[in-house]
Scaffold this motif. Structure first.
Motif, mmCIF file in Angstrom:
data_model
loop_
_atom_site.group_PDB
_atom_site.id
_atom_site.type_symbol
_atom_site.label_atom_id
_atom_site.label_comp_id
_atom_site.label_asym_id
_atom_site.label_seq_id
_atom_site.Cartn_x
_atom_site.Cartn_y
_atom_site.Cartn_z
ATOM 1 N N ASN A 419 -57.924 -43.133 65.608
ATOM 2 C CA ASN A 419 -58.655 -44.181 64.895
ATOM 3 C C ASN A 419 -59.896 -44.637 65.660
ATOM 4 O O ASN A 419 -60.802 -45.244 65.086
ATOM 5 N N LYS A 420 -59.929 -44.347 66.941
ATOM 6 C CA LYS A 420 -61.056 -44.789 67.767
ATOM 7 C C LYS A 420 -62.304 -43.961 67.475
ATOM 8 O O LYS A 420 -62.245 -42.735 67.438
ATOM 9 N N LYS A 421 -63.403 -44.622 67.274
ATOM 10 C CA LYS A 421 -64.658 -43.938 67.010
ATOM 11 C C LYS A 421 -65.217 -43.354 68.297
ATOM 12 O O LYS A 421 -65.108 -43.957 69.362
ATOM 13 N N PRO A 422 -65.814 -42.144 68.237
ATOM 14 C CA PRO A 422 -66.364 -41.525 69.456
ATOM 15 C C PRO A 422 -67.546 -42.331 69.987
ATOM 16 O O PRO A 422 -68.316 -42.935 69.236
ATOM 17 N N THR A 423 -67.675 -42.340 71.271
ATOM 18 C CA THR A 423 -68.812 -43.028 71.897
ATOM 19 C C THR A 423 -70.082 -42.211 71.711
ATOM 20 O O THR A 423 -70.018 -41.013 71.431
ATOM 21 N N PRO A 424 -71.253 -42.809 71.857
ATOM 22 C CA PRO A 424 -72.511 -42.057 71.709
ATOM 23 C C PRO A 424 -72.557 -40.861 72.658
ATOM 24 O O PRO A 424 -72.280 -40.981 73.846
ATOM 25 N N GLY A 425 -72.877 -39.689 72.097
ATOM 26 C CA GLY A 425 -72.938 -38.472 72.886
ATOM 27 C C GLY A 425 -71.628 -37.721 72.956
ATOM 28 O O GLY A 425 -71.590 -36.557 73.376
ATOM 29 N N GLU A 426 -70.542 -38.389 72.587
ATOM 30 C CA GLU A 426 -69.227 -37.731 72.604
ATOM 31 C C GLU A 426 -69.054 -36.893 71.346
ATOM 32 O O GLU A 426 -69.490 -37.269 70.254
ATOM 33 N N LYS A 427 -68.410 -35.735 71.501
ATOM 34 C CA LYS A 427 -68.170 -34.847 70.365
ATOM 35 C C LYS A 427 -67.221 -35.506 69.376
ATOM 36 O O LYS A 427 -66.248 -36.157 69.762
ATOM 37 N N GLY A 428 -67.522 -35.339 68.083
ATOM 38 C CA GLY A 428 -66.698 -35.941 67.050
ATOM 39 C C GLY A 428 -65.285 -35.373 67.032
ATOM 40 O O GLY A 428 -65.046 -34.258 67.512
ATOM 41 N N PRO A 429 -64.333 -36.120 66.485
ATOM 42 C CA PRO A 429 -62.935 -35.662 66.452
ATOM 43 C C PRO A 429 -62.784 -34.415 65.588
ATOM 44 O O PRO A 429 -63.442 -34.262 64.567
ATOM 45 N N ALA A 430 -61.901 -33.519 66.010
ATOM 46 C CA ALA A 430 -61.671 -32.270 65.275
ATOM 47 C C ALA A 430 -60.298 -31.743 65.645
ATOM 48 O O ALA A 430 -59.680 -32.159 66.630
ATOM 49 N N ILE A 431 -59.810 -30.828 64.833
ATOM 50 C CA ILE A 431 -58.557 -30.136 65.131
ATOM 51 C C ILE A 431 -58.848 -28.646 65.259
ATOM 52 O O ILE A 431 -59.903 -28.159 64.836
ATOM 53 N N SER A 432 -57.920 -27.905 65.819
ATOM 54 C CA SER A 432 -58.124 -26.494 66.106
ATOM 55 C C SER A 432 -58.285 -25.663 64.826
ATOM 56 O O SER A 432 -57.660 -25.946 63.799
ATOM 57 N N ARG A 433 -59.077 -24.627 64.915
ATOM 58 C CA ARG A 433 -59.285 -23.704 63.803
ATOM 59 C C ARG A 433 -58.006 -22.957 63.436
ATOM 60 O O ARG A 433 -57.898 -22.377 62.350
ATOM 61 N N ASP A 434 -57.022 -22.960 64.327
ATOM 62 C CA ASP A 434 -55.760 -22.290 64.038
ATOM 63 C C ASP A 434 -55.043 -22.915 62.842
ATOM 64 O O ASP A 434 -54.229 -22.254 62.182
ATOM 65 N N PHE A 435 -55.344 -24.157 62.569
ATOM 66 C CA PHE A 435 -54.711 -24.834 61.433
ATOM 67 C C PHE A 435 -55.129 -24.197 60.102
ATOM 68 O O PHE A 435 -54.339 -24.186 59.153
ATOM 69 N N TRP A 436 -56.366 -23.687 60.043
ATOM 70 C CA TRP A 436 -56.850 -23.160 58.758
ATOM 71 C C TRP A 436 -56.024 -21.944 58.321
ATOM 72 O O TRP A 436 -55.802 -21.739 57.129
ATOM 73 N N LYS A 437 -55.573 -21.155 59.291
ATOM 74 C CA LYS A 437 -54.792 -19.966 58.957
ATOM 75 C C LYS A 437 -53.400 -20.316 58.454
ATOM 76 O O LYS A 437 -52.764 -19.510 57.763
ATOM 77 N N VAL A 438 -52.940 -21.505 58.807
ATOM 78 C CA VAL A 438 -51.601 -21.919 58.392
ATOM 79 C C VAL A 438 -51.538 -22.163 56.892
ATOM 80 O O VAL A 438 -50.528 -21.858 56.241
ATOM 81 N N PHE A 439 -52.629 -22.685 56.338
ATOM 82 C CA PHE A 439 -52.606 -23.012 54.905
ATOM 83 C C PHE A 439 -52.632 -21.724 54.086
ATOM 84 O O PHE A 439 -53.499 -20.868 54.277
ATOM 85 N N PRO A 440 -51.692 -21.530 53.154
ATOM 86 C CA PRO A 440 -51.559 -20.250 52.437
ATOM 87 C C PRO A 440 -52.722 -19.966 51.487
ATOM 88 O O PRO A 440 -53.400 -20.882 51.023
ATOM 89 N N GLU A 441 -52.912 -18.705 51.197
ATOM 90 C CA GLU A 441 -53.946 -18.270 50.255
ATOM 91 C C GLU A 441 -53.488 -18.555 48.829
ATOM 92 O O GLU A 441 -52.295 -18.545 48.525
ATOM 93 N N PHE A 442 -54.450 -18.804 47.946
ATOM 94 C CA PHE A 442 -54.132 -19.048 46.541
ATOM 95 C C PHE A 442 -53.721 -17.745 45.860
ATOM 96 O O PHE A 442 -54.375 -16.718 46.009
ATOM 97 N N THR A 443 -52.632 -17.788 45.123
ATOM 98 C CA THR A 443 -52.175 -16.620 44.354
ATOM 99 C C THR A 443 -51.868 -17.058 42.932
ATOM 100 O O THR A 443 -51.382 -18.178 42.704
ATOM 101 N N TYR A 444 -52.151 -16.165 41.996
ATOM 102 C CA TYR A 444 -51.868 -16.442 40.582
ATOM 103 C C TYR A 444 -51.211 -15.210 39.984
ATOM 104 O O TYR A 444 -51.863 -14.181 39.796
ATOM 105 N N PRO A 445 -49.906 -15.263 39.681
ATOM 106 C CA PRO A 445 -49.189 -14.086 39.182
ATOM 107 C C PRO A 445 -49.560 -13.753 37.741
ATOM 108 O O PRO A 445 -50.001 -14.614 36.974
ATOM 109 N N SER A 446 -49.363 -12.489 37.371
ATOM 110 C CA SER A 446 -49.608 -12.057 35.994
ATOM 111 C C SER A 446 -48.556 -12.654 35.063
ATOM 112 O O SER A 446 -47.496 -13.109 35.497
#
Length: 484
Positions: A419-446
């Motif tokens: 919840n704490k806002k970054p100080t001036p010059g500090e990099k903004g909050p982020a999470i690892s790119r590894d999380f993106w791979k966790v979310f499944p791909e969209f599928t639509y069956p016939s």
């Protein structure tokens, strides 16, 4: 007493002498066979191109998603995802509304977009006049040929006196009508078998097309339904020919029936249904959703009355005075609540809109009780997975995926972002790119055969009713006819 031998003799005479041995008819048969071949080649070419293009962009979208750097989850929610509507293997046979409905939709947080990139929208205006597919040839052109072959099946015999000779030899009206109808039906079955063989043969040479057990069941159901349809057409042809005083009158009557029921009535009913049950425009629909959201509150505005009250209640529940003291990210919590509310409002308005479209479709389908062209068209699209229901299922699946994506990003923000806002010059909050791979791909069956049957159940019932009516017409109403 119905003599099967007499019926088969009349059927063979109609099939071989009136059709196969007739030079002009041979030309028309050859022309329609060429159209079936052309429809098969063009559909398979289009299918291959669409599959290749869609697979390329689906993979590209997924790669871009997974290769995004470390980011704030809410930024990823707005970065969004593109969902593609899978092309049903049986669209080779019946394109249905696929060319006019979109096949891709951009999914992002807080906003529901429409399905875009339809073939009609990306093609010339000629596509809007219709496309030559196997289903179109079988539904419209083959019946026209059967009308042309059968208009004089009985009327011509009445004019040249052959009808009296047949009756003097003991032939009954029942045998005559059933025999002539059977011969005409075999002509329709000839085209149906050729069309299905082309479909199966082409499908074998498309690696991306999965010919599983469900696919085969749907093909067999289509084969059965079209067989019933051609019997209905054959029975109508024989009855009109038997009821007409001359072959010319029978031909004019049958062409009129084809134009009215195959061309004019379906389009007129669709326009009438849109007039009886008018649907709001896209702009009007979006404005209604926006008005509902304004009444409820803006999740991006910290001073909004609803969300200010929500914040106060959360602070009291955790016995703290500031957001920074909360054990989770409050902004993500607020975004999650806003997403839930906006989605509920959107789904509510969408349910109303789908109800209007359903009323329009129901009104159009009701004409199937007086028009056999309607139920076979609806059945064909349903089992091919190219009807309106398959399109709306894609919309629902895509919206469900969009909501899960947005809420997953909100959950990660709640859990991993401070919840704490970054100080001036500090990099903004982020999470690892590894999380993106966790979310499944969209599928639509016939579409499955059970889904097709569920959607086409009412149309199948109408087709069976027409089949029983045709039998009643040939067997019981034949007593009202006369040879003069």
């Amino acid at each position: 007493m119905l003599r099967r031998s007499v019926c088969w003799m009349l059927a063979r005479h109609t099939f071989f002498l009136s059709a196969i041995s007739n030079r002009p008819v041979q030309f028309l048969i050859g022309l329609i066979l060429l159209l079936l071949l052309y429809a098969n080649i063009s559909s398979s070419t289009q299918y291959r191109q669409q599959i290749t293009t869609q697979n390329y962009y689906r993979e590209l979208v997924r790669n871009h998603w997974e290769e995004m750097p470390d980011k704030h989850p809410h930024r990823m929610a707005h970065y969004g995802y593109i969902a593609f509507r899978s092309i049903d293997p049986l669209s080779l046979f019946d394109r249905g509304i696929d060319n006019y409905a979109g096949n891709a939709i951009f999914l992002e947080a807080h906003k529901q977009n429409t399905v875009n990139f339809s073939e009609a929208g990306l093609s010339t205006g000629l596509l809007r006049f219709g496309e030559i597919t196997q289903s179109m040839v079988l539904q419209l052109l083959v019946p026209l040929l059967m009308f042309f072959i059968g208009f004089g099946a009985i009327a011509a015999d009445r004019e040249n006196g052959t009808l009296k000779i047949l009756f003097s030899q003991g032939t009954s009206w029942k045998e005559l009508l059933l025999g002539k109808s059977l011969g005409l039906w075999l002509i329709g079955i000839l085209f149906l078998l050729v069309g299905m063989l082309l479909l199966v043969g082409t499908s074998l040479f498309i690696p991306e097309l999965e010919m599983n057990s469900d696919w085969w069941v749907r093909v067999l159901v289509l084969l059965l339904l079209y067989s019933i349809y051609f019997w209905i057409i054959a029975a109508i042809t024989s009855w009109v020919s038997a009821s007409s005083k001359s072959a010319k009158l029978a031909l004019v009557s049958l062409i009129g029936i084809w134009l009215l029921m195959g061309i004019i009535l379906p389009r007129a009913i669709q326009s009438g249904a849109s007039w009886v049950f008018p649907a709001p425009s896209k702009i009007h629909f979006d404005s209604m959703v926006e008005q509902e959201l304004i009444k409820k509150g803006d999740s991006h505005d910290p001073n909004d009355p609803y969300y200010k009250a929500l914040k106060d209640s959360v602070l009291r529940a955790h016995n703290v005075s500031t957001i920074e003291e909360l054990p989770f990210n409050y902004s993500g919590f607020q975004m999650k609540e806003g997403e839930r509310i906006s989605t509920e409002l959107y789904n509510k308005q969408m349910a109303v809109l789908m109800g209007i479209y359903k009323k329009q479709n129901n009104l159009s389908s009701l004409t199937g009780w007086v028009n056999p062209f309607v139920p076979i068209r609806l059945c064909s699209m349903s089992f091919a997975g190219t009807d309106f229901s398959s399109y709306t299922r894609f919309q629902e699946e895509a919206e469900s995926y969009r909501y899960r994506l947005a809420q997953q990003m909100n959950d990660w923000q709640i859990q991993y972002i401070s919840n704490k806002k970054p100080t001036p010059g500090e990099k903004g909050p982020a999470i690892s790119r590894d999380f993106w791979k966790v979310f499944p791909e969209f599928t639509y069956p016939s579409t499955s055969w059970k889904q097709g049957l569920n959607e086409a159940g009412y149309s199948v019932l109408m087709l069976l009713a027409w089949f029983l009516f045709s039998l009643w017409l040939l067997i019981f109403r034949s007593q009202k006819l006369n040879a003069l």
